[in-house]
Motif scaffolding. Structure first.
Motif, mmCIF file in Angstrom:
data_model
loop_
_atom_site.group_PDB
_atom_site.id
_atom_site.type_symbol
_atom_site.label_atom_id
_atom_site.label_comp_id
_atom_site.label_asym_id
_atom_site.label_seq_id
_atom_site.Cartn_x
_atom_site.Cartn_y
_atom_site.Cartn_z
ATOM 1 N N LYS A 125 0.821 -1.208 0.000
ATOM 2 C CA LYS A 125 0.000 0.000 0.000
ATOM 3 C C LYS A 125 0.856 1.260 0.000
ATOM 4 C CE LYS A 125 -4.051 -2.066 0.769
ATOM 5 N NZ LYS A 125 -5.205 -1.975 -0.039
ATOM 6 N N HIS A 126 0.275 2.323 -0.527
ATOM 7 C CA HIS A 126 0.857 3.661 -0.485
ATOM 8 C C HIS A 126 -0.074 4.471 0.412
ATOM 9 C CE1 HIS A 126 2.211 1.742 -4.172
ATOM 10 N NE2 HIS A 126 3.317 2.436 -4.007
ATOM 11 N N ARG B 248 1.393 10.587 0.164
ATOM 12 C CA ARG B 248 1.350 9.158 0.470
ATOM 13 C C ARG B 248 2.771 8.698 0.755
ATOM 14 N NH1 ARG B 248 -3.673 6.919 -1.133
ATOM 15 N NH2 ARG B 248 -4.861 8.435 -2.306
ATOM 16 N N TYR B 249 2.859 7.625 1.507
ATOM 17 C CA TYR B 249 4.155 7.151 1.963
ATOM 18 C C TYR B 249 4.280 5.656 1.738
ATOM 19 C CZ TYR B 249 3.976 11.587 4.505
ATOM 20 O OH TYR B 249 3.864 12.918 4.826
ATOM 21 N N GLU B 250 5.523 5.220 1.596
ATOM 22 C CA GLU B 250 5.841 3.805 1.550
ATOM 23 C C GLU B 250 7.222 3.626 2.154
ATOM 24 O OE1 GLU B 250 5.955 2.313 -2.460
ATOM 25 O OE2 GLU B 250 7.491 3.723 -3.062
ATOM 26 N N LYS C 34 5.503 8.398 -12.891
ATOM 27 C CA LYS C 34 4.106 8.122 -12.558
ATOM 28 C C LYS C 34 3.328 8.082 -13.871
ATOM 29 C CE LYS C 34 4.857 11.085 -8.664
ATOM 30 N NZ LYS C 34 4.701 12.448 -8.236
ATOM 31 N N HIS D 121 13.859 3.577 -7.550
ATOM 32 C CA HIS D 121 12.522 3.325 -7.039
ATOM 33 C C HIS D 121 11.679 2.756 -8.162
ATOM 34 C CE1 HIS D 121 13.343 5.255 -3.283
ATOM 35 N NE2 HIS D 121 13.811 6.300 -3.916
ATOM 36 N N GLU E 271 2.272 -0.684 -8.397
ATOM 37 C CA GLU E 271 3.702 -0.544 -8.659
ATOM 38 C C GLU E 271 4.077 -1.269 -9.939
ATOM 39 O OE1 GLU E 271 5.687 -1.923 -5.164
ATOM 40 O OE2 GLU E 271 4.934 -0.257 -3.966
ATOM 41 N N LYS F 145 8.153 9.802 0.737
ATOM 42 C CA LYS F 145 6.946 10.611 0.574
ATOM 43 C C LYS F 145 6.710 10.817 -0.912
ATOM 44 C CE LYS F 145 5.086 15.056 2.115
ATOM 45 N NZ LYS F 145 5.399 16.245 2.938
ATOM 46 N N HIS G 13 5.028 4.009 -10.676
ATOM 47 C CA HIS G 13 3.658 3.885 -10.181
ATOM 48 C C HIS G 13 2.655 4.085 -11.310
ATOM 49 C CE1 HIS G 13 5.972 4.885 -6.517
ATOM 50 N NE2 HIS G 13 5.178 3.977 -5.998
#
Length: 149
Positions: free
Chosen positions: A36-37, A83-85, A135, A94, A108, A74, A97
């Protein structure tokens, strides 16, 4: 890679912070939901379902601190909520998304297809690229199927 609590405690001590039970509980929400994000509101709702008394303001402050410490990454997906992961330190880049414009689901995408483009940009601009984020905005399978019905 799972979070190593002893390493995390040391990082907190180096910055003269304490790894309080509340901070551990907030972090545990990300450990329990790795796919989840999560926004601050998402974390707060998860904690409330677990009968935690942590307030939303504490969640916001904790997320900002964990982000500043590079424990969490972030992200802004353009929906007005950060949103965070968990920040994957062992990853060279990374993941990317895929963001559904209809339901807001974030998926992802692991393949790093931009390595060649990154090398060309670095060479032509004499710029040392250390990371990138991509993104893609569109519609997930479920929302596409709903529109087709």
């Amino acid at each position: 890679m799972p979070i190593n609590m002893s390493d995390l405690k040391q990082r907190f001590q180096e910055r003269q912070y304490k790894l309080t039970p509340q901070r551990q509980i907030v972090l545990q929400a990300f450990v329990d939901h790795p796919e989840k994000h999560l926004s601050a509101e998402d974390v707060h709702n998860i904690l409330r379902q677990q009968s935690s008394e942590i307030g939303l303001a504490t969640v916001y402050r904790t997320l900002e601190l964990l982000s500043d410490m590079d424990v969490l990454q972030k992200m802004d997906f353009g929906d007005g909520r950060s949103r965070y992961e968990i920040n994957e330190e062992n990853s060279e880049h990374h993941h990317h998304h895929l963001i559904c414009l209809s339901c807001g689901k974030v998926k992802e995408f692991e393949d790093d297809l931009l390595e060649t483009l990154e090398n060309v940009i670095a060479r032509k601009s004499n710029f040392k690229i250390v990371d990138h984020q991509v993104k893609f905005y569109g519609y997930c399978d479920e929302c596409q199927n709903k529109c087709a019905d």
